[in-house]
Scaffold this active site. Sequence first.
Site, PDB file in Angstrom:
ATOM      1  N   ASP A  32      41.803  34.055  38.315  1.00  0.00           N
ATOM      2  CA  ASP A  32      41.140  35.246  38.609  1.00  0.00           C
ATOM      3  C   ASP A  32      41.033  35.889  37.256  1.00  0.00           C
ATOM      4  O   ASP A  32      41.876  36.083  36.249  1.00  0.00           O
ATOM      5  CB  ASP A  32      41.973  36.080  39.410  1.00  0.00           C
ATOM      6  CG  ASP A  32      41.378  37.441  39.894  1.00  0.00           C
ATOM      7  OD1 ASP A  32      41.141  37.326  41.279  1.00  0.00           O
ATOM      8  OD2 ASP A  32      40.979  38.239  39.253  1.00  0.00           O
ATOM      9  N   ILE A  33      39.657  36.489  36.965  1.00  0.00           N
ATOM     10  CA  ILE A  33      39.456  37.141  35.643  1.00  0.00           C
ATOM     11  C   ILE A  33      40.419  38.424  35.437  1.00  0.00           C
ATOM     12  O   ILE A  33      40.422  38.913  34.191  1.00  0.00           O
ATOM     13  CB  ILE A  33      37.721  37.578  35.520  1.00  0.00           C
ATOM     14  CG1 ILE A  33      37.366  38.108  36.488  1.00  0.00           C
ATOM     15  CG2 ILE A  33      37.229  36.314  34.912  1.00  0.00           C
ATOM     16  CD1 ILE A  33      35.966  38.754  36.198  1.00  0.00           C
ATOM     17  N   GLN A  95      37.868  43.822  50.199  1.00  0.00           N
ATOM     18  CA  GLN A  95      37.152  42.744  49.580  1.00  0.00           C
ATOM     19  C   GLN A  95      35.973  43.167  48.689  1.00  0.00           C
ATOM     20  O   GLN A  95      35.192  44.251  49.258  1.00  0.00           O
ATOM     21  CB  GLN A  95      36.369  41.928  50.938  1.00  0.00           C
ATOM     22  CG  GLN A  95      35.815  40.796  50.574  1.00  0.00           C
ATOM     23  CD  GLN A  95      35.263  39.876  51.771  1.00  0.00           C
ATOM     24  OE1 GLN A  95      35.503  40.194  52.661  1.00  0.00           O
ATOM     25  NE2 GLN A  95      34.655  38.525  51.220  1.00  0.00           N
ATOM     26  N   HIS A 101      37.775  33.990  50.007  1.00  0.00           N
ATOM     27  CA  HIS A 101      38.711  33.391  48.893  1.00  0.00           C
ATOM     28  C   HIS A 101      40.165  33.899  49.219  1.00  0.00           C
ATOM     29  O   HIS A 101      40.284  34.861  49.819  1.00  0.00           O
ATOM     30  CB  HIS A 101      38.299  33.959  47.502  1.00  0.00           C
ATOM     31  CG  HIS A 101      38.352  35.288  47.189  1.00  0.00           C
ATOM     32  ND1 HIS A 101      37.006  35.969  47.761  1.00  0.00           N
ATOM     33  CD2 HIS A 101      38.865  36.414  46.940  1.00  0.00           C
ATOM     34  CE1 HIS A 101      37.044  37.397  47.845  1.00  0.00           C
ATOM     35  NE2 HIS A 101      38.302  37.808  47.364  1.00  0.00           N
ATOM     36  N   HIS A 103      43.721  34.690  47.680  1.00  0.00           N
ATOM     37  CA  HIS A 103      44.472  35.030  46.419  1.00  0.00           C
ATOM     38  C   HIS A 103      45.886  34.277  46.239  1.00  0.00           C
ATOM     39  O   HIS A 103      46.347  34.362  47.349  1.00  0.00           O
ATOM     40  CB  HIS A 103      44.749  36.488  46.119  1.00  0.00           C
ATOM     41  CG  HIS A 103      43.463  37.104  45.993  1.00  0.00           C
ATOM     42  ND1 HIS A 103      43.034  37.804  44.794  1.00  0.00           N
ATOM     43  CD2 HIS A 103      42.577  37.896  46.997  1.00  0.00           C
ATOM     44  CE1 HIS A 103      41.865  38.416  45.007  1.00  0.00           C
ATOM     45  NE2 HIS A 103      41.593  38.583  46.278  1.00  0.00           N
TER      46      HIS A 103
HETATM   47  P1  5GP Z   1      38.710  40.609  46.374  1.00  0.00           P
HETATM   48  O1  5GP Z   1      38.740  42.164  45.853  1.00  0.00           O
HETATM   49  O2  5GP Z   1      37.278  40.329  47.103  1.00  0.00           O
HETATM   50  O3  5GP Z   1      39.948  40.418  47.350  1.00  0.00           O
HETATM   51  O4  5GP Z   1      38.814  39.745  45.108  1.00  0.00           O
HETATM   52  C1  5GP Z   1      37.755  39.391  44.380  1.00  0.00           C
HETATM   53  C2  5GP Z   1      38.575  38.676  43.006  1.00  0.00           C
HETATM   54  O5  5GP Z   1      37.571  38.064  42.236  1.00  0.00           O
HETATM   55  C3  5GP Z   1      39.166  39.973  42.210  1.00  0.00           C
HETATM   56  O6  5GP Z   1      40.732  39.698  41.889  1.00  0.00           O
HETATM   57  C4  5GP Z   1      38.330  39.747  40.793  1.00  0.00           C
HETATM   58  O7  5GP Z   1      39.403  40.000  39.870  1.00  0.00           O
HETATM   59  C5  5GP Z   1      37.827  38.460  41.054  1.00  0.00           C
HETATM   60  N1  5GP Z   1      36.660  38.349  40.230  1.00  0.00           N
HETATM   61  C6  5GP Z   1      35.502  38.754  40.475  1.00  0.00           C
HETATM   62  N2  5GP Z   1      34.466  38.310  39.631  1.00  0.00           N
HETATM   63  C7  5GP Z   1      35.013  37.039  39.039  1.00  0.00           C
HETATM   64  C8  5GP Z   1      34.441  36.073  38.181  1.00  0.00           C
HETATM   65  O8  5GP Z   1      33.150  36.268  37.976  1.00  0.00           O
HETATM   66  N3  5GP Z   1      35.142  35.059  37.701  1.00  0.00           N
HETATM   67  C9  5GP Z   1      36.661  35.201  38.240  1.00  0.00           C
HETATM   68  N4  5GP Z   1      37.331  34.161  37.749  1.00  0.00           N
HETATM   69  N5  5GP Z   1      37.019  36.069  39.033  1.00  0.00           N
HETATM   70  C10 5GP Z   1      36.541  37.012  39.532  1.00  0.00           C
END
Ligand code: 5GP
Length: 137
Positions: A32-33, A95, A101, A103
């Site tokens: 995760d970035i 989300q 995905h 985590h």
């Molecule tokens: P969500 O909020 O949808 O559960 O999680 C999305 C996750 O994707 C976040 O933790 C965010 O840091 C990660 N993320 C978003 N864009 C990128 C990207 O371009 N590369 C990577 N490696 N992680 C990303």
Amino acid sequence: MRDPDCIFCKIVAGELPATIVDEDERTVCFMDIAPATRGHALVVPREHSADLLSIEADDLAAVNLAAQRLAVRVKDRLAADGVNLMNSCGAVAFQTVFHFHLHVIPRYEGDGLRLPWVPAPGDADEIAAAAQELGRQ
Ligand code: 5GP
Ligand code: ZN
């Protein structure tokens, strides 16, 4: 199927850079970035599906197995004290990327992460009413 506008589809296709730490026939796992803790990674299906409600069963199974594999490594190699697996389904549930995905969040004693809710005793009638709607009908 892939979604041309989806960043995780682009990562899976190698069109966007990512630090991949594991992959198999159905899944890819990358860092995760914006990590919540050291070693925070994401497991995604190669096939695009927006969220938990639409992911195909075999992909969901494969993602969970990959997450378990990574959780074992997180404990063995990063010396984590525990692991959270987390999925957010829908904007209201946090989300932000609409390619399913999981985590994989390594947990360390004193890392300071908090639950996303404040535990408090529930109302028994309301719990029963919700259960009535949720249960098999
Ligand atoms: P969500 O909020 O949808 O559960 O999680 C999305 C996750 O994707 C976040 O933790 C965010 O840091 C990660 N993320 C978003 N864009 C990128 C990207 O371009 N590369 C990577 N490696 N992680 C990303
Ligand atoms: Zn996608």
